[in-house]
Design a protein around this motif. Structure first.
Motif, PDB file in Angstrom:
ATOM      1  N   ASP A   5       5.185  25.385  39.985  1.00 62.44           N
ATOM      2  CA  ASP A   5       4.181  25.469  40.813  1.00 62.44           C
ATOM      3  C   ASP A   5       2.753  25.547  40.230  1.00 62.44           C
ATOM      4  OD1 ASP A   5       4.337  27.765  39.198  1.00 62.44           O
ATOM      5  OD2 ASP A   5       5.338  28.482  41.447  1.00 62.44           O
ATOM      6  N   VAL A   6       1.636  25.483  41.021  1.00 61.45           N
ATOM      7  CA  VAL A   6      -0.033  25.486  40.315  1.00 61.45           C
ATOM      8  C   VAL A   6       0.390  26.810  38.342  1.00 61.45           C
ATOM      9  CG1 VAL A   6      -0.590  27.509  42.042  1.00 61.45           C
ATOM     10  CG2 VAL A   6      -1.853  25.609  40.585  1.00 61.45           C
ATOM     11  N   THR A   7       0.756  27.522  38.682  1.00 64.06           N
ATOM     12  CA  THR A   7       0.684  29.083  37.448  1.00 64.06           C
ATOM     13  C   THR A   7       1.556  28.216  36.249  1.00 64.06           C
ATOM     14  OG1 THR A   7       1.243  30.395  39.335  1.00 64.06           O
ATOM     15  CG2 THR A   7       1.096  30.795  36.951  1.00 64.06           C
ATOM     16  N   PRO A   8       2.440  27.583  36.062  1.00 59.87           N
ATOM     17  CA  PRO A   8       1.924  27.190  34.992  1.00 59.87           C
ATOM     18  C   PRO A   8       1.022  26.018  33.516  1.00 59.87           C
ATOM     19  CG  PRO A   8       4.323  27.158  35.915  1.00 59.87           C
ATOM     20  CD  PRO A   8       3.404  27.560  36.777  1.00 59.87           C
ATOM     21  N   LEU A   9       0.956  25.104  34.767  1.00 57.33           N
ATOM     22  CA  LEU A   9       0.057  24.513  34.745  1.00 57.33           C
ATOM     23  C   LEU A   9      -0.994  24.763  34.649  1.00 57.33           C
ATOM     24  CD1 LEU A   9       1.044  21.419  38.263  1.00 57.33           C
ATOM     25  CD2 LEU A   9       2.018  21.458  35.364  1.00 57.33           C
ATOM     26  N   LEU A  10      -1.857  25.552  35.475  1.00 60.60           N
ATOM     27  CA  LEU A  10      -3.523  26.009  35.142  1.00 60.60           C
ATOM     28  C   LEU A  10      -2.708  26.869  33.673  1.00 60.60           C
ATOM     29  CD1 LEU A  10      -4.204  27.222  38.711  1.00 60.60           C
ATOM     30  CD2 LEU A  10      -4.675  25.953  37.323  1.00 60.60           C
ATOM     31  N   ALA A  11      -1.797  27.597  33.793  1.00 60.10           N
ATOM     32  CA  ALA A  11      -1.797  28.395  32.816  1.00 60.10           C
ATOM     33  C   ALA A  11      -1.588  27.679  30.713  1.00 60.10           C
ATOM     34  CB  ALA A  11      -0.491  28.951  32.193  1.00 60.10           C
ATOM     35  N   LEU A  12      -0.939  26.368  30.975  1.00 65.06           N
ATOM     36  CA  LEU A  12      -0.993  25.347  29.933  1.00 65.06           C
ATOM     37  C   LEU A  12      -2.936  24.650  30.165  1.00 65.06           C
ATOM     38  CD1 LEU A  12       0.874  23.468  28.336  1.00 65.06           C
ATOM     39  CD2 LEU A  12      -0.559  21.389  29.813  1.00 65.06           C
ATOM     40  N   LEU A  13      -3.289  24.303  31.240  1.00 67.44           N
ATOM     41  CA  LEU A  13      -4.627  24.086  30.826  1.00 67.44           C
ATOM     42  C   LEU A  13      -5.594  25.151  30.088  1.00 67.44           C
ATOM     43  CD1 LEU A  13      -5.503  23.231  34.066  1.00 67.44           C
ATOM     44  CD2 LEU A  13      -4.947  21.570  32.369  1.00 67.44           C
ATOM     45  N   LEU A  14      -5.488  26.192  30.692  1.00 70.09           N
ATOM     46  CA  LEU A  14      -5.908  27.313  29.583  1.00 70.09           C
ATOM     47  C   LEU A  14      -5.351  27.769  28.142  1.00 70.09           C
ATOM     48  CD1 LEU A  14      -8.124  30.122  30.265  1.00 70.09           C
ATOM     49  CD2 LEU A  14      -5.949  31.659  30.822  1.00 70.09           C
ATOM     50  N   ALA A  15      -4.098  27.319  27.978  1.00 74.19           N
ATOM     51  CA  ALA A  15      -3.606  28.124  26.247  1.00 74.19           C
ATOM     52  C   ALA A  15      -3.862  26.564  25.959  1.00 74.19           C
ATOM     53  CB  ALA A  15      -2.069  27.552  26.561  1.00 74.19           C
ATOM     54  N   ALA A  16      -3.846  25.602  26.453  1.00 78.82           N
ATOM     55  CA  ALA A  16      -4.529  24.451  26.020  1.00 78.82           C
ATOM     56  C   ALA A  16      -6.263  24.203  25.212  1.00 78.82           C
ATOM     57  CB  ALA A  16      -4.056  22.808  26.190  1.00 78.82           C
ATOM     58  N   ALA A  17      -6.905  24.689  25.994  1.00 77.81           N
ATOM     59  CA  ALA A  17      -8.464  24.803  26.006  1.00 77.81           C
ATOM     60  C   ALA A  17      -8.392  25.653  24.790  1.00 77.81           C
ATOM     61  CB  ALA A  17      -9.071  25.386  27.179  1.00 77.81           C
ATOM     62  N   MET A  18      -8.285  26.832  24.785  1.00 75.34           N
ATOM     63  CA  MET A  18      -7.593  27.982  23.530  1.00 75.34           C
ATOM     64  C   MET A  18      -7.408  27.703  22.562  1.00 75.34           C
ATOM     65  SD  MET A  18      -9.584  30.722  25.654  1.00 75.34           S
ATOM     66  CE  MET A  18      -8.908  31.306  23.832  1.00 75.34           C
ATOM     67  N   LEU A  19      -6.160  27.024  22.078  1.00 73.71           N
ATOM     68  CA  LEU A  19      -6.070  26.592  21.360  1.00 73.71           C
ATOM     69  C   LEU A  19      -6.932  25.475  20.662  1.00 73.71           C
ATOM     70  CD1 LEU A  19      -2.317  24.757  21.290  1.00 73.71           C
ATOM     71  CD2 LEU A  19      -2.643  26.071  19.644  1.00 73.71           C
ATOM     72  N   GLY A  20      -7.739  24.517  21.353  1.00 75.70           N
ATOM     73  CA  GLY A  20      -8.893  23.867  21.272  1.00 75.70           C
ATOM     74  C   GLY A  20      -9.826  24.747  20.373  1.00 75.70           C
ATOM     75  N   TRP A  21     -10.214  25.603  21.052  1.00 74.99           N
ATOM     76  CA  TRP A  21     -11.658  26.597  20.281  1.00 74.99           C
ATOM     77  C   TRP A  21     -11.206  27.234  19.480  1.00 74.99           C
ATOM     78  CZ3 TRP A  21     -11.489  31.418  18.875  1.00 74.99           C
ATOM     79  CH2 TRP A  21     -12.848  32.172  19.197  1.00 74.99           C
ATOM     80  N   LEU A  22      -9.601  27.325  19.240  1.00 77.57           N
ATOM     81  CA  LEU A  22      -9.176  28.249  17.895  1.00 77.57           C
ATOM     82  C   LEU A  22      -9.041  27.453  16.712  1.00 77.57           C
ATOM     83  CD1 LEU A  22      -7.577  31.139  17.038  1.00 77.57           C
ATOM     84  CD2 LEU A  22      -5.752  30.150  17.486  1.00 77.57           C
ATOM     85  N   GLY A  23      -8.758  25.672  17.191  1.00 79.85           N
ATOM     86  CA  GLY A  23      -9.201  24.703  15.948  1.00 79.85           C
ATOM     87  C   GLY A  23      -9.763  24.279  15.908  1.00 79.85           C
ATOM     88  N   ALA A  24     -10.990  24.704  16.608  1.00 84.01           N
ATOM     89  CA  ALA A  24     -12.330  24.191  16.006  1.00 84.01           C
ATOM     90  C   ALA A  24     -12.495  25.915  15.458  1.00 84.01           C
ATOM     91  CB  ALA A  24     -13.309  24.235  17.461  1.00 84.01           C
ATOM     92  N   ARG A  25     -12.510  26.463  15.567  1.00 82.95           N
ATOM     93  CA  ARG A  25     -12.861  28.159  15.170  1.00 82.95           C
ATOM     94  C   ARG A  25     -12.739  28.474  13.310  1.00 82.95           C
ATOM     95  NH1 ARG A  25     -15.515  31.221  13.766  1.00 82.95           N
ATOM     96  NH2 ARG A  25     -15.870  33.734  13.986  1.00 82.95           N
TER      97      ARG A  25
END
Lengths: 226, 318
Positions: free
Chosen positions: B285-305
């Motif tokens: 359902d939409v919850t894990p998909l949205l959670a993945l999008l959020l987690a992926a964005a945070m991972l990208g930010w953290l990697g860049a940081r």
């Protein structure tokens, strides 16, 4: 506005680039720093711009002892100091206008005003209409003028220029110096490093003479023989 | 306009407006950087997207295996043997009580006569049963727990039945369920470890990409520092670039997982049909998909940081 008190700068493994230099420049004063190559002209400007720190002595700019300026304060200090470099330091993949706007971007000036002020600065250095050109397509002299436009666009309290006219024809060099004098007239302190005697004689300003890192002469405006 | 006027102009609209202008500039710069290197961006996003799609797909498979296991557990009902000689009325009363339980899906009554008939149908039992003077078999209740009932709820039900004086024997599938739960737990742990390792891989990928970008822009960074840019100002476009890379990778991971769902939909429907539609195989359902999008964005930010903290030269005069 700029005060040097017994300032020395030594590089590891090298001699003294500056040795016990003392002088003071008031607000709205303009001076040339001259001397042979390696005399310490560029080092002196770097200390004012806080690109380097002195090995000894005290450098005070706009009533602030630069020794006490820590990491966060460096950016703030540089926003109050416009710098023109011998090697221009332009971003070759950005337009002339984008290069000139950089100090205003950093200062948080709105985009519409940035564009207006960048165009005005380019007009002043004779590059009106070249806003969208890439610096790589300009001559060395034109690149130098883009660097000057970038230094003056934010109307800094202190303007430093390291051999700003080295690549300009004599007439244009005099015009650029007159532009610097205009800044002095409206309250900026201007320090220009040059070994161009012709220019020093034409633009009658105070002259600091360096030799092997020592300040050997401090001539008032008009004291340089024509 | 002189220096104080420049500051006044910068301050126009207040600190919030200045903050917004700085972020808008950094946003635009970050998008320009991604556009300047389309192939590099594409490869980074593809690698990160694949890495993130794997745990999400594994989660989907695990979710459905869980349903399958629960359905298997449901098939292995609890058999309740009543005391010999108990009357039909008592058996029906107990069945009614059990049907009222939250954890019970269905209760089937089997009479002694039905039990005897079933035994007689087995090869070799006929003559032996014929020799019996009367039917020794008790009433039997076949209790099917609900799919959603937890192992502890079923165990409580079994304890309750064993304590009932009308009940002689309770046969449940506790060991089977324990094995099933152990397998579920193992699968979940594998998924967690896999997700952590692949998240680390994604972090390294985006970190390497941002590091390359920083190294190729050393001159620009130097110029920005010379005109008075703070460390945060210099770093910001790289953080946004990391955020975009992460978000785009999340979109790729979601797309890949949905593709997997589509590919498996037909076979899954056939498995479900074979089990009489009781499995109820699920899509994400939409919850894990949205959670993945959020987690992926945070991972990208953290990697860049991390990359920018390590590789952006400290602006400290010598």
């Amino acid at each position: 506005m700029i005060r040097f008190e017994q300032v020395s700068k030594r590089y590891p493994g090298g001699g003294a680039a500056l040795d016990g230099v003392s002088f003071a420049l008031e607000q709205a004063e303009m001076a040339f720093v001259t001397g042979h190559s390696g005399a310490g002209k560029s080092t002196l400007l770097k200390l004012v711009g806080l690109l380097e720190r002195p090995s000894a002595g005290v450098v005070t700019v706009t009533a602030r002892n630069l020794r006490q300026v820590r990491r966060r304060g460096i950016a703030q200090h540089r926003r109050a100091v416009g710098m023109v470099f011998q090697d221009h330091r332009l971003l070759l993949d950005r337009s002339v206008q984008a290069n000139v706007e950089l100090p205003l971007v950093v200062a948080g000036v709105p985009a519409s005003e940035r564009a207006k002020r960048a165009r005005a600065a380019l007009e002043k250095v004779g590059l009106g209409g070249m806003e969208q050109r890439l610096p790589a397509r300009l001559s060395t002299g034109e690149q130098q003028r883009v660097g000057i436009a970038r230094a003056i666009v934010a109307r800094p309290a202190v303007l430093l220029a390291d051999e700003p006219t080295g690549n300009l024809d004599p007439q244009l060099a005099v015009e650029i110096m007159r532009l610097f004098a205009e800044f002095q007239a409206i309250g900026s302190t201007v320090l220009v490093a040059t070994h161009d005697l012709f220019l020093i004689k034409r633009i009658r300003k105070r002259v600091l003479v360096l030799d092997h890192g020592r300040l050997v002469d401090d001539l008032a405006a008009g004291e340089v023989a024509a | 306009m002189n220096a104080p006027e420049t500051r006044a102009s910068a301050a126009r609209g207040g600190a919030l407006a200045r903050w917004w202008r700085a972020h808008r500039w950094a946003l635009a710069q970050s998008l320009l950087r991604l556009r300047e290197h389309p192939l590099g961006t594409l490869l980074t996003v593809a690698v990160m997207g694949l890495a993130l799609a794997l745990p999400l797909s594994f989660y989907l498979v695990l979710l459905n295996l869980d349903r399958f296991g629960q359905a298997l557990g449901e098939g292995q009902a609890v058999s309740v043997f009543l005391q010999a000689g108990d009357a039909q009325a008592q058996a029906q009363a107990l069945a009614r009580t059990l049907r009222g339980e939250q954890t019970v899906a269905a209760v089937t009554l089997k009479s002694p006569r039905q039990g005897l008939a079933a035994l007689a149908a087995l090869q070799g039992f006929g003559p032996a049963l014929a020799a019996l003077p009367d039917n020794p078999l008790p009433w039997v209740l076949v209790v099917e727990p609900r799919v959603a009932a937890s192992p502890s709820q079923i165990a409580a039900l079994v304890r309750q039945l064993r304590a009932d004086p009308r009940v002689a024997l309770v046969q449940d599938q506790g060991p089977f369920r324990a094995r099933l739960d152990a397998l579920r737990g193992f699968g979940a742990r594998v998924m967690q470890v896999l997700a952590a390792l692949l998240a680390l891989a994604a972090l390294l990928v985006v970190g390497a990409s941002v590091r390359n970008d920083i190294q190729s822009r050393s001159q620009e960074i130097e110029v920005l520092q010379l005109v008075g840019a703070s460390a945060a100002f210099v770093r910001r476009p790289y953080l946004y670039a990391g955020l975009w890379l992460g978000l785009l990778s999340g979109v790729v991971a979601v797309a890949l997982t949905m593709l997997l769902e589509a590919v498996l939909a037909g076979p899954a429907a056939r498995v479900d049909a074979a089990w009489g539609g009781r499995l109820g195989l699920v899509a994400l359902d939409v919850t894990p998909l949205l959670a993945l999008l959020l987690a992926a964005a945070m991972l990208g930010w953290l990697g860049a940081r991390i990359a920018s903290a390590r590789h952006l030269a400290a602006d400290e005069p010598a």
